[in-house]
Scaffold this motif. Structure first.
Motif, PDB file in Angstrom:
ATOM      1  N   VAL A 147      -6.248 -42.194  30.266  1.00 19.19           N
ATOM      2  CA  VAL A 147      -6.779 -40.828  30.254  1.00 19.19           C
ATOM      3  C   VAL A 147      -7.959 -40.759  29.281  1.00 19.19           C
ATOM      4  O   VAL A 147      -7.883 -41.270  28.149  1.00 19.19           O
TER       5      VAL A 147
ATOM      6  N   ASP B 134       3.313 -43.379  32.577  1.00 19.30           N
ATOM      7  CA  ASP B 134       3.691 -43.063  33.956  1.00 19.30           C
ATOM      8  C   ASP B 134       2.415 -42.918  34.772  1.00 19.30           C
ATOM      9  O   ASP B 134       1.569 -42.056  34.490  1.00 19.30           O
TER      10      ASP B 134
ATOM     11  N   HIS C  55       7.584 -43.016  45.360  1.00 16.30           N
ATOM     12  CA  HIS C  55       7.435 -41.608  44.992  1.00 16.30           C
ATOM     13  C   HIS C  55       8.461 -40.795  45.781  1.00 16.30           C
ATOM     14  O   HIS C  55       8.614 -40.975  46.995  1.00 16.30           O
TER      15      HIS C  55
ATOM     16  N   LYS D 197      -8.253 -38.065  34.064  1.00 11.86           N
ATOM     17  CA  LYS D 197      -7.543 -36.968  33.386  1.00 11.86           C
ATOM     18  C   LYS D 197      -6.063 -37.010  33.745  1.00 11.86           C
ATOM     19  O   LYS D 197      -5.664 -37.671  34.713  1.00 11.86           O
ATOM     20  N   LYS D 198      -5.281 -36.303  32.973  1.00 17.12           N
ATOM     21  CA  LYS D 198      -3.873 -36.149  33.330  1.00 17.12           C
ATOM     22  C   LYS D 198      -3.794 -35.402  34.657  1.00 17.12           C
ATOM     23  O   LYS D 198      -4.544 -34.462  34.899  1.00 17.12           O
ATOM     24  N   ALA D 199      -2.899 -35.849  35.513  1.00 11.30           N
ATOM     25  CA  ALA D 199      -2.790 -35.222  36.833  1.00 11.30           C
ATOM     26  C   ALA D 199      -1.337 -35.134  37.239  1.00 11.30           C
ATOM     27  O   ALA D 199      -0.449 -35.795  36.660  1.00 11.30           O
ATOM     28  N   LYS D 200      -1.061 -34.311  38.240  1.00 14.83           N
ATOM     29  CA  LYS D 200       0.267 -34.193  38.811  1.00 14.83           C
ATOM     30  C   LYS D 200       0.122 -34.395  40.316  1.00 14.83           C
ATOM     31  O   LYS D 200      -0.535 -33.622  41.003  1.00 14.83           O
TER      32      LYS D 200
ATOM     33  N   GLY E 104       4.113 -33.412  42.380  1.00 15.91           N
ATOM     34  CA  GLY E 104       5.154 -33.057  41.431  1.00 15.91           C
ATOM     35  C   GLY E 104       5.428 -34.087  40.360  1.00 15.91           C
ATOM     36  O   GLY E 104       6.252 -33.840  39.472  1.00 15.91           O
ATOM     37  N   VAL E 105       4.766 -35.235  40.384  1.00 16.45           N
ATOM     38  CA  VAL E 105       4.999 -36.285  39.388  1.00 16.45           C
ATOM     39  C   VAL E 105       3.746 -36.440  38.533  1.00 16.45           C
ATOM     40  O   VAL E 105       2.639 -36.596  39.059  1.00 16.45           O
ATOM     41  N   LYS E 106       3.905 -36.418  37.211  1.00 11.54           N
ATOM     42  CA  LYS E 106       2.773 -36.547  36.309  1.00 11.54           C
ATOM     43  C   LYS E 106       2.255 -37.987  36.304  1.00 11.54           C
ATOM     44  O   LYS E 106       3.028 -38.940  36.357  1.00 11.54           O
ATOM     45  N   SER E 107       0.920 -38.088  36.202  1.00 11.61           N
ATOM     46  CA  SER E 107       0.268 -39.409  36.157  1.00 11.61           C
ATOM     47  C   SER E 107      -0.676 -39.428  34.979  1.00 11.61           C
ATOM     48  O   SER E 107      -1.518 -38.540  34.807  1.00 11.61           O
ATOM     49  N   HIS E 108      -0.574 -40.476  34.130  1.00  9.92           N
ATOM     50  CA  HIS E 108      -1.364 -40.572  32.903  1.00  9.92           C
ATOM     51  C   HIS E 108      -2.299 -41.786  32.946  1.00  9.92           C
ATOM     52  O   HIS E 108      -2.223 -42.679  32.094  1.00  9.92           O
TER      53      HIS E 108
END
Length: 799
Positions: free
Chosen positions: A95, A76, A56, A106-109, A112-116
């Motif tokens: 998700v 991602d 990261h 849930k979708k998260a950040k 600063g990096v999105k996580s699905h």
């Protein structure tokens, strides 16, 4: 009992519908309670393949992964596990998936990096307590496949209700036998391929058994060079499917065999056992022992222990000890396999409130002849999973070998019991499929030998039940039974049960309702009635503080029944109860003396509210009349009633005697006590010794008198006497004349003239009868004149 369908198919090749299997097992006596998926909580977890894995940019301990989950685009996912790497197959929660703990993905950040989605650990999937990193799956799995399918996890488990007598069905093998019986399938036992490595276990470990009745068999194998590690996935998932938490390869094998074959086993760390000896013997009173759950237990002289040469190391059949448990550093193992007396294990487990899967089976009985096979299979699995070498031979002591049991079986009688017309070949096939050996050399009475795993088959009638199970309980036609009175009826009448049934019939016949109360009450209830504290039997584990002692009188239960009825709006209360009271008695085997009592209680209006004629509330005459009616029904004659000076909860209180023996007491509950039970009317209660009543009835000799043939002649007489003169005194004075023609004397009326408080009028009806002829008026008048003259002479009365 939880039944894994995958595990079941190791024994029988059943490929039918699960519901059909459950229905058939239910008809065989194993009731299907539920069908479930043990891994329902992770059914939406899929296999993912980590295509890329980079650090990261903003967090050193996080990784950014691109994961293939079988979709057109890679996901991602930011992962914080230290062991995630490119090329791994991993479990992925996409998700929208809800995790076993209830968290929704849930979708998260993250930084600063999105996580699905989420790459999961075994702990997050509730497959183990491991949380060192993510769960790495085997190679070759297809991305996007459901995790449960990819790992061949069980998706169907049946929960079956097993009755206490069917201990053989507390294992996969036992239920497989029933399935094979139901569908006529072959039964396959696990293959045994035990490799021994030399030495002699019998020389390394000596087994001593103090009492063969408590332990008919104890044997052990020794394994050396074991490496403690997690069990393989297939074993862990099977244990999880039946609700068992995996621990380690050695411990898991003992649990696996327990569920597979029904034989509880225990593993000791051989290096922690002292003196090269195992002894099975009783504890001493007051001894303390720490079990595997880290609780110190206080034992009694009835608790069976496993000892080494110096100290106890396990609570036999219930739980091992902390001082000899398998731990991460263990290398040498003593594998125990034994048979214990069911009653001994049951009492220990109940007294210590220490139920376990092992005690649950031992207290119902285990298969002594399967014991060695179960031990050898466990030793084989331990060797394969831990790398241990199995020392040759077995350390064994079997002071009471299994003895085969044989029962008679009469097929004609079986058909008569079941109401069926089955051919003998049908029964023979049923017994053969159940593993029973049949000797039908005598066609009328077969000899049937039952196997060691069917401890419930104890008599011929049990064999009839087995035939009915195989035929199908649901297929037996319903036919009303023929009702006839047998010779047994007269025998039952002479038993305590028969006598108490007679009392209950009397109670219902006179309009009383039967009350059934708990045998235990509260100290506060007994204290309220002023009953002594001495002699109370306290309950070790009461349901509540309101039920912490056995009742010493029936009154608390009856009064609580009054309170309950009044709370429900019923004020016309007429109840009786026949039950036992309990007094502490150290000379008794149970340290408790029981006595059966009959309680009768009346309160409220004499008649139901809907009955318009008779008014007034129940009083002394009501309860006295019930007692007299009972004694008359039991043919015990007249009772004697005497006022008691003092009683703890009755005022007034009257003792009741028959002949020279006091059979009980009756009276009115003190108003201050009745008020505590919300009674606003007088409460009248009688308490009789039911055991003594039965003794009197059994000792009573019945005399028969011919029915009168000639008609009676009756004369009424009104006696005027002082108020203090009892009617019973007048009646007895007439009977004491012993005139041969007098048959009976009854009081028919009482009249007190107005403005008169010193005298009253008592009207009696005297019945005259001659046994050989019809009486003339002249003869009756002559006898009646004698009565009047005698009364005037002996009593202060006039006519």
């Amino acid at each position: 009992m939880l039944l894994s369908m995958q595990w079941l198919r190791d024994f029988v090749p059943y490929e039918g519908e699960v519901q059909e299997l459950g229905d058939r097992l239910t008809m065989l006596g194993l009731e299907l309670e539920e069908i479930s998926n043990p891994f329902e909580a992770i059914k939406n977890i899929v296999v993912g393949h980590v295509v890329e894995c980079d650090r990261h940019p903003e967090a050193e301990k996080l990784s950014v992964c691109k994961v293939d989950v079988g979709e057109s685009e890679l996901l991602d996912i930011v992962c914080g596990a230290p062991n995630v790497a490119r090329g791994q197959n991993v479990p992925v929660a996409k998700v929208g998936v809800t995790m076993p703990g209830g968290m929704e993905i849930k979708k998260a950040k993250l930084r600063g990096v999105k996580s699905h989605g989420m790459i999961c650990s075994e702990r997050e999937l509730e497959l183990s307590d491991g949380h060192e990193g993510i769960m790495v799956l085997p190679e070759g799995l297809k991305p996007g496949t459901k995790l449960t399918k990819a790992l061949n996890m069980e998706d169907t488990v049946l929960e079956l209700g097993v009755t206490p007598n069917r201990a053989d069905c507390l294992s996969m093998l036992g239920i497989a036998r029933e399935a094979a019986l139901a569908f006529d399938l072959p039964l396959t036992m696990p293959r045994l391929n035990l490799v021994e490595s030399g030495g002699n276990a019998a020389d390394m470990l000596k087994i001593e058994i103090d009492d063969p009745e408590l332990c008919p068999l104890y044997q052990a194998r020794i394994l050396q060079g074991a490496k403690i590690a997690p069990s393989p996935d297939w074993m862990r998932y099977r244990l999880l499917s039946v609700g068992v938490r995996p621990i380690s390869n050695i411990v898991d094998v003992t649990n696996y065999i327990l569920f597979e074959l029904g034989q509880p086993l225990h593993s000791f760390d051989a290096d922690l056992l002292k003196g090269g000896k195992i002894r099975v013997g009783l504890a001493s009173d007051g001894m303390k022992f720490t079990t595997l759950d880290e609780h110190e237990r206080k034992l009694t002289g009835n608790d069976l222990l496993i000892w080494d040469a110096e100290r106890p190391v396990a609570l036999a059949g219930v739980m091992g000890g902390m001082n000899s448990e398998i731990h991460d550093g263990s290398t040498n193992v003593v594998l125990e396999s034994a048979v214990f007396k069911p009653g001994s294990i049951r009492k220990t487990a109940r007294r210590l409130a220490l139920p376990s899967e092992a005690s649950y089976r031992f207290e119902r009985g285990v298969d002594q002849q399967l014991n060695t096979f179960a031990m050898d299979r466990a030793a084989q699995l331990m060797s394969e999973l831990s790398g241990a070498k199995v020392v040759s031979g077995v350390a064994k002591n079997e002071p009471k070998p299994w003895a085969n049991r044989t029962h008679n079986y009469r097929h004609a009688r079986c058909n008569g019991f079941l109401g069926l017309d089955l051919a003998p070949e049908f029964s023979k096939k049923a017994f053969s499929l159940m593993g029973l050996a049949v000797d039908d050399s005598d066609a009328d009475c077969w000899k049937v030998s039952t196997p060691s795993y069917r401890l419930d088959l104890e008599r011929e009638a049990d064999l009839y039940e087995e035939v009915a199970r195989y035929f199908g309980m649901d297929k037996i036609p319903s036919v009303l039974p023929r009702i006839s009175k047998t010779f047994d009826a007269s025998v039952i009448a002479d038993t305590p049960y028969g006598f108490y049934r007679r009392i209950k019939n009397w109670g219902r016949g006179v309009g009383l309702h039967e009350a059934i109360n708990y045998s235990f009450v509260g100290d506060d209830d007994l204290d309220l009635l002023g009953l002594p504290k001495e002699g109370r039997v306290n309950i070790a584990n009461p349901l509540s503080e309101d039920q912490n002692v056995m009742r010493t009188e029936l009154a608390p239960g009856l009064l609580n029944t009054v309170r309950h009825n009044i709370a429900q709006g019923n004020t016309h209360i007429r109840i009786f109860e026949i039950a036992k009271k309990f007094i502490k008695d150290l000379e008794s085997d149970t340290e408790t003396r029981e006595q059966s009592r009959l309680g009768v209680l009346v309160t409220g209006p004499r008649s139901d509210a809907e009955w318009p004629n008779e008014q007034g509330d129940a009083d002394y005459l009501d309860v006295k009349g019930l007692v007299e009616h009972l004694l008359a029904d039991l043919k015990l004659g007249d009772a004697t009633f005497k006022l008691v000076d003092e009683h703890s909860y009755l005022e007034p209180c009257v003792s009741i005697s028959v002949g020279e023996q006091e059979i009980g007491f009756m009276g009115m509950v003190k108003p201050v006590i009745a008020d505590k039970y919300h009674a606003r009317k007088e409460v009248w209660l009688a308490d009789l010794n039911a055991d003594l009543l039965r003794e009197l009835v059994m000792a009573h000799k019945i005399k028969f008198t011919a029915l009168p043939v000639f008609p009676p002649s009756r004369r009424d007489v009104t006696v005027i006497g002082p108020v203090s003169l009892h009617s019973e005194t007048i009646k007895q004075a007439i009977l004491d004349l012993k005139l041969p023609l007098i048959e009976s004397v009854e009081l028919v009326n009482v009249f007190v003239p107005e403005a008169q408080d010193k005298e009253r009028n008592l009207s009696f009806r005297i019945t005259y009868r001659h046994g050989q002829k019809t009486l003339t008026d002249k003869a009756v008048d002559k006898e009646h004149k004698k009565v009047l003259e005698a009364l005037e002479k002996t009593l202060p009365v006039r006519f």
